[in-house]
Scaffold this motif. Structure first.
Motif, short mmCIF file in Angstrom:
data_model
loop_
_atom_site.label_atom_id
_atom_site.label_comp_id
_atom_site.label_asym_id
_atom_site.label_seq_id
_atom_site.Cartn_x
_atom_site.Cartn_y
_atom_site.Cartn_z
N ARG A 1 8.58 2.81 1.11
CA ARG A 1 7.36 3.28 1.78
C ARG A 1 6.33 3.72 0.75
N LEU A 2 5.07 3.42 1.03
CA LEU A 2 3.97 3.85 0.17
C LEU A 2 3.55 5.26 0.57
N LYS A 3 3.35 6.14 -0.40
CA LYS A 3 2.82 7.47 -0.10
C LYS A 3 1.35 7.34 0.27
N ASN A 4 1.03 7.73 1.47
CA ASN A 4 -0.32 7.57 2.00
C ASN A 4 -1.10 8.88 1.83
N PRO A 5 -2.20 8.86 1.08
CA PRO A 5 -2.96 10.10 0.88
C PRO A 5 -3.73 10.55 2.12
N GLY A 6 -3.82 9.70 3.13
CA GLY A 6 -4.50 10.08 4.37
C GLY A 6 -5.98 10.35 4.17
N VAL A 7 -6.69 9.39 3.64
CA VAL A 7 -8.11 9.56 3.34
C VAL A 7 -8.94 8.56 4.14
N ASN A 8 -10.25 8.78 4.13
CA ASN A 8 -11.17 7.80 4.70
C ASN A 8 -11.39 6.69 3.67
N ILE A 9 -11.34 5.45 4.14
CA ILE A 9 -11.62 4.30 3.29
C ILE A 9 -12.78 3.53 3.91
N THR A 10 -13.79 3.26 3.11
CA THR A 10 -14.92 2.44 3.54
C THR A 10 -15.00 1.21 2.66
N PHE A 11 -15.09 0.05 3.29
CA PHE A 11 -15.31 -1.17 2.52
C PHE A 11 -16.47 -1.92 3.13
N THR A 12 -17.17 -2.68 2.31
CA THR A 12 -18.32 -3.45 2.77
C THR A 12 -17.87 -4.86 3.12
#
Length: 223
Positions: A113-124
């Motif tokens: 499992r990947l440790k998920n930092p639980g952040v907002n991600i914005t991509f264009t």
């Protein structure tokens, strides 16, 4: 920057017209910019992947006049996936989790499992503009069934990184995959490609084209 796109079909069924259309966009975009294209057979689904489907896809693309500059299969990259899984585990960006196996809850599986930092991600998105996801709802998601069996999202990110893919052009049903793949990119220190998610081919009722709503196999059109 030299443009690199990829044509990454899964050989788990007949050559679908939606796959052909997406391949065409990748081919034309790379050629327009004087770049290169990668064909990658995404055969991580061992149970459903078949050589006959891969051959049909290759034959169909050749018939359409769509070419590429390099060829690979994900099944050939297992050692590379293991190397990077071990790296992430060693850096404590991923971990081995012992839990009931999905196919047999009486058996214990050791997934990664990947440790998920639980952040907002914005991509264009080059088609849709800025898209933002909050990754917390994904939890620490599985990136490998075992240290020797990487899942699709991990394999795709590693392959795109190693091939130097600059533009990921795919159907809009791939939008929801993007936050997971960006989290894996960031864990690996991989560059983020540009994304373009294309509208799907739909039938006269505006539903995703299915086998029930018209001919979907490229070879049916050739015949």
């Amino acid at each position: 920057m030299s443009v690199v796109t990829r044509i990454p079909p899964s050989p788990t069924g007949r050559f679908h017209i939606g796959t052909a259309r997406t391949a065409l966009f990748n081919y034309l975009f790379a050629r327009h910019h004087g770049g290169s294209g990668v064909f990658r057979s995404e055969d991580t689904d061992r149970a459903r992947s078949k050589k006959e489907y891969e051959d049909e896809i290759l034959d169909g693309l050749a018939w359409l006049g769509i070419s590429w500059d390099s060829f690979s299969r994900q099944s050939e990259h297992a050692e590379r996936y293991r190397e990077l899984l071990e790296k992430l585990i060693g850096e404590r960006k991923a971990y081995i989790s012992s839990e009931p196996a999905k196919d047999d809850p009486s058996r214990t599986a050791e997934v990664v499992r990947l440790k998920n930092p639980g952040v907002n991600i914005t991509f264009t998105d080059l088609v849709r503009g800025d898209i933002t996801f909050h990754t917390g709802e994904l939890g620490d998601f599985v990136i490998a069934r075992s240290i020797d069996d990487a899942l699709y999202h991990f394999a795709v990110v590693v392959d795109d990184m190693d091939a130097g893919v600059t533009h990921v052009i795919r159907g809009e049903d791939g939008v929801s995959n993007t936050p997971r793949q960006i989290l894996i990119q960031e864990a690996l220190g991989a560059p983020r490609p540009a994304y373009a998610h294309l509208p799907l081919i739909v039938d006269d009722k505006r539903a995703k084209l299915s086998k029930r709503s018209g001919a979907t196999g490229v070879m049916d059109y050739r015949a």
